[in-house]
Design a protein around this motif. Structure first.
Motif: not given
Length: 225
Positions: A192, A196, A199, A206, A209-211, A218
């Protein structure tokens, strides 16, 4: 990875925290001075803290570093609240003035401290991202200071024995290796953008977001929690 490679990754650059602070100062302070006083009352992602609270905390922390004031319990939630309360009567301009001085003066002190204060510089940079996000400005947890922040983040996670992680970042040419790469646990994998990733390590929201994250949860990545 050879022993020589591991040693090179772990070697501390004493100038890096100061470079991060001054690079961030040069973009953050003009942004703050261009905002209206009312903008400092905007809420941030830090529970209970407005932009003004975040900046007062940041300026106070750097002032403590410069003056060498580290009494018992410093940087605890109670200590942070007292520092903020001491600045309640200040104008936004005064809060920004203190922050600007601290971002310029703290680097040499941090460099001489042998690494124990390096995390302060990274925390200041993350809080600058909190402010940008509250303002709706681009570049939160990224921007021109990112090339200084990422290697500092990587080294701090290694020094603290954090879980190993291999990050393939959309916005850098080389992968980033974080955490204790010499441990028995296989590295987790992140794909990603860098903002992010920050973060995740800073425990910031989050949403949107995209990851991809495999091999870790997490919450395991948060180094400030």
């Amino acid at each position: 990875m050879t022993p020589a490679d591991a040693h090179a990754m772990d070697e501390r650059d004493p100038e890096l925290p100061g470079q991060l602070l001054t690079a961030e100062r040069d973009v953050l302070i003009p942004l703050l001075r261009a905002r209206r006083e009312s903008d400092f009352a905007l809420r941030t992602c830090c529970p209970g803290w407005t932009v003004r609270h975040v900046l007062a905390h940041c300026g106070a922390a750097l002032r403590r570093v410069v003056e060498g004031r580290f009494e018992e319990g410093v940087f605890s939630p109670e200590s942070n609240d007292r520092d903020i309360a001491e600045r309640d009567g200040w104008s936004a301009a005064q809060v920004v003035d203190e922050l600007e001085r601290g971002m310029g003066e703290a680097g040499p002190v941090i460099a001489k401290a042998g690494g124990v204060l390096d995390g302060v510089a990274l925390g200041e940079w993350v809080h600058a991202g909190d402010v940008r996000e509250a303002f709706g400005e681009p570049g939160a947890y990224a921007g021109e200071s990112l090339p200084y922040a990422l290697p500092l983040l990587a080294r701090l996670t290694r020094e603290r024995g954090h879980l190993p992680l291999h990050a393939d970042l959309d916005d850098t040419d080389e992968p980033l290796r974080l955490g204790d790469v010499s441990g028995e646990r296989p590295p987790a994998r992140y794909i990603g953008d860098a903002a992010t990733l920050v973060r995740l390590y800073a425990g910031r929201p989050l949403v949107g977001t995209r990851y991809e994250l495999a091999g870790a949860r997490e919450g395991e990545l948060n180094i400030f929690g």
